[in-house]
Design a protein around this motif. Structure first.
Motif, PDB file in Angstrom:
ATOM      1  N   LEU A  16     -11.589 -13.679   9.613  1.00  0.00           N
ATOM      2  CA  LEU A  16     -12.291 -12.695   8.787  1.00  0.00           C
ATOM      3  C   LEU A  16     -12.426 -11.330   9.482  1.00  0.00           C
ATOM      4  CD1 LEU A  16     -15.042 -14.924   7.174  1.00  0.00           C
ATOM      5  CD2 LEU A  16     -13.291 -13.636   5.959  1.00  0.00           C
ATOM      6  N   ASP A  17     -12.151 -11.325  10.797  1.00  0.00           N
ATOM      7  CA  ASP A  17     -12.350 -10.060  11.521  1.00  0.00           C
ATOM      8  C   ASP A  17     -11.478  -8.946  10.970  1.00  0.00           C
ATOM      9  OD1 ASP A  17     -14.040 -11.545  12.938  1.00  0.00           O
ATOM     10  OD2 ASP A  17     -12.885 -11.593  14.815  1.00  0.00           O
ATOM     11  N   SER A  18     -10.213  -9.281  10.718  1.00  0.00           N
ATOM     12  CA  SER A  18      -9.321  -8.213  10.252  1.00  0.00           C
ATOM     13  C   SER A  18      -9.663  -7.789   8.826  1.00  0.00           C
ATOM     14  CB  SER A  18      -7.860  -8.649  10.343  1.00  0.00           C
ATOM     15  OG  SER A  18      -7.722  -9.982   9.927  1.00  0.00           O
ATOM     16  N   VAL A  19     -10.262  -8.684   8.050  1.00  0.00           N
ATOM     17  CA  VAL A  19     -10.692  -8.290   6.702  1.00  0.00           C
ATOM     18  C   VAL A  19     -11.805  -7.257   6.813  1.00  0.00           C
ATOM     19  CG1 VAL A  19     -11.602  -9.099   4.506  1.00  0.00           C
ATOM     20  CG2 VAL A  19     -10.104 -10.573   5.825  1.00  0.00           C
ATOM     21  N   SER A  20     -12.614  -7.432   7.839  1.00  0.00           N
ATOM     22  CA  SER A  20     -13.771  -6.539   7.998  1.00  0.00           C
ATOM     23  C   SER A  20     -13.358  -5.087   8.186  1.00  0.00           C
ATOM     24  CB  SER A  20     -14.629  -7.000   9.177  1.00  0.00           C
ATOM     25  OG  SER A  20     -15.115  -8.300   8.894  1.00  0.00           O
ATOM     26  N   GLU A  21     -12.123  -4.872   8.634  1.00  0.00           N
ATOM     27  CA  GLU A  21     -11.650  -3.487   8.759  1.00  0.00           C
ATOM     28  C   GLU A  21     -11.640  -2.774   7.406  1.00  0.00           C
ATOM     29  OE1 GLU A  21      -7.827  -3.598  10.609  1.00  0.00           O
ATOM     30  OE2 GLU A  21      -8.616  -4.658  12.375  1.00  0.00           O
TER      31      GLU A  21
ATOM     32  N   THR B  69      -5.194  -0.378   6.488  1.00  0.00           N
ATOM     33  CA  THR B  69      -6.143   0.643   6.026  1.00  0.00           C
ATOM     34  C   THR B  69      -5.645   2.063   6.271  1.00  0.00           C
ATOM     35  OG1 THR B  69      -7.261   0.399   8.152  1.00  0.00           O
ATOM     36  CG2 THR B  69      -8.220  -0.749   6.278  1.00  0.00           C
ATOM     37  N   PHE B  70      -4.770   2.230   7.277  1.00  0.00           N
ATOM     38  CA  PHE B  70      -4.326   3.588   7.602  1.00  0.00           C
ATOM     39  C   PHE B  70      -3.382   4.154   6.556  1.00  0.00           C
ATOM     40  CE2 PHE B  70      -5.185   1.374  11.608  1.00  0.00           C
ATOM     41  CZ  PHE B  70      -6.282   2.122  12.007  1.00  0.00           C
ATOM     42  N   LEU B  71      -2.849   3.288   5.722  1.00  0.00           N
ATOM     43  CA  LEU B  71      -1.880   3.756   4.729  1.00  0.00           C
ATOM     44  C   LEU B  71      -2.520   4.111   3.391  1.00  0.00           C
ATOM     45  CD1 LEU B  71       0.884   1.180   5.612  1.00  0.00           C
ATOM     46  CD2 LEU B  71       0.954   3.636   6.037  1.00  0.00           C
ATOM     47  N   VAL B  72      -3.841   3.993   3.334  1.00  0.00           N
ATOM     48  CA  VAL B  72      -4.529   4.331   2.085  1.00  0.00           C
ATOM     49  C   VAL B  72      -4.595   5.848   1.954  1.00  0.00           C
ATOM     50  CG1 VAL B  72      -6.689   4.198   0.843  1.00  0.00           C
ATOM     51  CG2 VAL B  72      -5.919   2.248   2.165  1.00  0.00           C
ATOM     52  N   THR B  73      -4.043   6.349   0.865  1.00  0.00           N
ATOM     53  CA  THR B  73      -4.108   7.798   0.651  1.00  0.00           C
ATOM     54  C   THR B  73      -5.239   8.126  -0.319  1.00  0.00           C
ATOM     55  OG1 THR B  73      -2.587   7.630  -1.203  1.00  0.00           O
ATOM     56  CG2 THR B  73      -1.621   8.049   0.952  1.00  0.00           C
ATOM     57  N   GLY B  74      -5.523   9.393  -0.411  1.00  0.00           N
ATOM     58  CA  GLY B  74      -6.624   9.822  -1.263  1.00  0.00           C
ATOM     59  C   GLY B  74      -6.473   9.388  -2.707  1.00  0.00           C
ATOM     60  N   ASP B  75      -5.248   9.542  -3.232  1.00  0.00           N
ATOM     61  CA  ASP B  75      -5.118   9.218  -4.660  1.00  0.00           C
ATOM     62  C   ASP B  75      -5.121   7.710  -4.901  1.00  0.00           C
ATOM     63  OD1 ASP B  75      -2.778   9.591  -3.226  1.00  0.00           O
ATOM     64  OD2 ASP B  75      -1.539   9.650  -5.039  1.00  0.00           O
ATOM     65  N   ILE B  76      -4.766   6.942  -3.892  1.00  0.00           N
ATOM     66  CA  ILE B  76      -4.937   5.491  -4.066  1.00  0.00           C
ATOM     67  C   ILE B  76      -6.425   5.178  -4.092  1.00  0.00           C
ATOM     68  CG2 ILE B  76      -4.583   3.221  -3.019  1.00  0.00           C
ATOM     69  CD1 ILE B  76      -1.995   4.289  -1.826  1.00  0.00           C
TER      70      ILE B  76
ATOM     71  N   ALA C  42       8.972  -1.347 -10.172  1.00  0.00           N
ATOM     72  CA  ALA C  42       8.257  -1.170  -8.912  1.00  0.00           C
ATOM     73  C   ALA C  42       8.517   0.223  -8.346  1.00  0.00           C
ATOM     74  CB  ALA C  42       8.685  -2.229  -7.912  1.00  0.00           C
ATOM     75  N   ALA C  43       7.549   0.728  -7.628  1.00  0.00           N
ATOM     76  CA  ALA C  43       7.699   2.046  -7.012  1.00  0.00           C
ATOM     77  C   ALA C  43       7.214   1.953  -5.576  1.00  0.00           C
ATOM     78  CB  ALA C  43       6.890   3.081  -7.785  1.00  0.00           C
ATOM     79  N   THR C  44       7.748   2.805  -4.738  1.00  0.00           N
ATOM     80  CA  THR C  44       7.345   2.788  -3.336  1.00  0.00           C
ATOM     81  C   THR C  44       6.993   4.195  -2.896  1.00  0.00           C
ATOM     82  OG1 THR C  44       8.848   0.974  -2.912  1.00  0.00           O
ATOM     83  CG2 THR C  44       8.078   2.186  -1.002  1.00  0.00           C
ATOM     84  N   ARG C  45       5.900   4.286  -2.183  1.00  0.00           N
ATOM     85  CA  ARG C  45       5.502   5.572  -1.613  1.00  0.00           C
ATOM     86  C   ARG C  45       5.155   5.296  -0.161  1.00  0.00           C
ATOM     87  NH1 ARG C  45       0.702   7.759  -4.755  1.00  0.00           N
ATOM     88  NH2 ARG C  45       1.721   7.083  -6.649  1.00  0.00           N
ATOM     89  N   GLY C  46       5.980   5.740   0.732  1.00  0.00           N
ATOM     90  CA  GLY C  46       5.780   5.403   2.134  1.00  0.00           C
ATOM     91  C   GLY C  46       5.900   3.894   2.297  1.00  0.00           C
ATOM     92  N   GLN C  47       4.895   3.283   2.888  1.00  0.00           N
ATOM     93  CA  GLN C  47       4.959   1.824   3.031  1.00  0.00           C
ATOM     94  C   GLN C  47       4.132   1.111   1.968  1.00  0.00           C
ATOM     95  OE1 GLN C  47       4.397   0.474   7.195  1.00  0.00           O
ATOM     96  NE2 GLN C  47       4.615   2.639   7.682  1.00  0.00           N
ATOM     97  N   VAL C  48       3.730   1.872   0.977  1.00  0.00           N
ATOM     98  CA  VAL C  48       2.899   1.295  -0.068  1.00  0.00           C
ATOM     99  C   VAL C  48       3.737   1.002  -1.305  1.00  0.00           C
ATOM    100  CG1 VAL C  48       0.870   1.651  -1.501  1.00  0.00           C
ATOM    101  CG2 VAL C  48       0.935   2.608   0.792  1.00  0.00           C
TER     102      VAL C  48
END
Lengths: 386, 154
Positions: free
Chosen positions: A164-169, A138-145, A108-114
């Motif tokens: 389902l509302d939060s999924v819609s984000e 969604t805010f933790l998605v980086t470009g390379d992900i 396993a690897a960790t990058r920030g909170q991902v």
């Protein structure tokens, strides 16, 4: 396997059982390759002529090892993004169940909170080393992900109306990425929260598939082609995708019927022979193959090797075929099987090509011995071509 | 006659399409989208037959794949279900425990098998054995030719 026992008499079922999650966490085909009833009735012949299929990787050594290596080099794509939009459910839980291991630390690897968890998908057509990538929001998605997401698995809380509302984000992101596999997961649709119809409508609208981890109604056992549910279905859907880094199994000539089983002994010689030749091409070889292509191009090589096959083995074959004359009493069958074993041992000492040719003959003799129809094997062999 | 046959996954991904009527691509895409939505949104326990425009849709789910045929008004729905089932049997026989992966990675074989079985929207070959044998024969031919082409001296 229990599922096999349920096989209906008509012999057809849509076998989601071809893919299962092995103990070590790799999905493997249960048979390693396509099987036909005819082939499975001649199991002991495989070792004679054809090299046996590579053993399906049962996780552990192979899968985890490779995964660990990839993990150490900072998880690379492709990714299956896994996330949970339910407060009480950690996406890691889903990862554990997909990988089939409770201990996620390996590789396993960790990058920030991902977090990235390596997973090797291995089925009868390909193997692919991917990472299950757990992104809390969604805010933790980086470009390379974002660049490497090829599957999206999202868990939501179906017990509250706003589940389902939060999924819609995530939708603006998935609409941009258009991952091949998109799965909406919940424990069970709920009349008080999000019911089946609502969830299903949402899925159709956004191109997701709905998977319940513990559906109220399990698939009908009487169904010839039962639908798989829960994590099994998630794994299956992740398998039914062509990942960008797939390594196809080079079993191109993999035949599916009896024909290829018998003829395979003859036909698969070609490619391997060529490989041998590439390593040490000799004038004699080239001369030989030249002759071949003039005659029929298929496998006249076999004719030449044929003559050099130990005559004793041919005697064996005749004996084997003659065992057929009895009307199938037990003793006869026993002799037949022990004969087969004996011949297999002998053939093991032969060079590769001869062994293949020999296997073909044995297969035919055995086919006759078990009372098979001569028409079935007539015209398959190299002797007809010659 | 059958107007078209569609195979798609539960996520709505099209795995195979066969058209026995001539339509522009754009129209086909529209129809596929519409039909996939209609069928996926139907409850599991509902009827396998749906009226659709002037045709009838006959569908059945086999594990994770939906098989759907569009037939004409005078065609028999039950017979069409049998046709679908026979196709599944043919696939199963050829692949040995067919699964969605077989259709993805050997899609051309899935088409070949269908072409042995149905031509112009009507069943042509009722014998399972003959249909599968024809495919195996062509596999053999293909292998032989490939082997021939691969001979170093050629």
């Amino acid at each position: 396997m229990a599922a096999a026992a349920l096989a209906p008499s008509n012999g057809t079922r849509w076998p989601d059982r071809t893919i299962r999650v092995a103990a070590g966490g790799t999905a493997t085909p249960s048979g390693g390759r396509a099987r036909s009833p005819a082939r499975s009735s001649l199991p002991s012949l495989e070792g004679l002529g054809r090299s046996p299929p590579p053993p399906p990787q049962l996780g552990g050594s192979g899968g985890a090892g490779r995964g660990a290596a990839a993990g150490a080099m900072a998880a690379a794509g492709p990714f299956a993004l896994v996330t949970s939009c339910a407060a009480g459910f950690a996406a890691e839980e889903l990862v554990k169940r997909i990988i089939g291991r409770d201990d996620l630390t390996v590789g396993a690897a960790t990058r920030g909170q991902v977090n990235f968890y390596p997973w090797t998908i291995d089925n009868k057509y390909y193997s692919a080393d991917i990472h299950l990538c757990v992104v809390p929001n969604t805010f933790l998605v980086t470009g390379d992900i974002a660049e490497s997401v090829q599957a999206f698995v999202v868990y939501f809380d179906s017990t509250i109306k706003s589940g389902l509302d939060s999924v819609s984000e995530w939708l603006p992101l998935t609409e941009e990425w258009l991952p091949e596999v998109m799965i909406l997961v919940c424990n069970r649709v709920s009349e008080n929260g999000v019911n089946r119809q609502k969830a299903q409508e949402w899925c159709i609208k956004h191109g997701f598939e709905l998977v319940e981890l513990s559906p109220e109604e399990l698939p009908d056992e009487d169904d010839d082609f039962p639908e798989s549910t829960g994590v099994k279905r998630i794994v299956q859907a992740l398998n039914a995708n062509v990942w960008s880094n797939v390594v196809m199994k080079s079993d191109r000539t993999q035949g599916f019927g009896l024909l290829s089983t018998l003829a395979g002994a003859n036909h698969s010689v070609g490619s391997e022979e060529n490989q041998d030749r590439e390593s040490k091409p000799s004038a004699a070889d080239r001369e030989e193959s030249h002759l071949d292509s003039r005659e029929d191009g298929a496998s006249t090589n076999d004719l030449q090797t044929d003559n050099t096959v130990d005559p004793l083995l041919d005697v064996d074959i005749q004996e084997l075929a003659s065992l057929t004359t009895g009307d199938g009493d037990l003793e006869n069958l026993e002799r037949l099987l022990s004969k087969l074993k004996e011949m297999k041992d002998k053939a093991a000492a032969l060079p590769h090509e001869q062994r293949k040719l020999h296997a073909e003959k044995v297969a035919k003799a055995f086919w006759m011995a078990i009372g098979g129809d001569r028409d079935e094997i007539e015209g398959l062999s190299s002797d007809e071509e010659n | 006659m059958i107007h078209f046959i569609l195979l798609f996954s539960r996520q709505g991904k099209l795995r195979l399409q066969k058209w026995y009527t001539t339509l522009p691509d754009k129209e086909k895409k529209k129809i596929i989208r519409e039909i996939v939505q209609i069928i996926l949104s139907r409850n599991q326990k509902t009827c396998s037959f749906v009226d659709w425009k002037d045709l009838k849709l006959v569908y059945k789910r086999y594990a994770s794949l939906y098989f759907c045929c569009a037939i004409e008004d005078q065609d028999n729905e039950l017979l069409t279900l049998e046709v679908v089932h026979r196709y599944v049997e043919l696939l199963d026989r050829y692949f040995g425990n067919v699964c969605e992966l077989d259709i993805i990675f050997n899609f051309e074989k899935a088409y070949f098998i269908l072409d042995e079985f149905v031509i112009g929207g009507e069943v042509q070959e009722t014998s399972k054995r003959s249909a599968v044998k024809a495919i195996e024969d062509s596999d053999m031919l293909q292998e032989t030719v490939e082997e021939y082409m691969n001979k170093p001296a050629f």
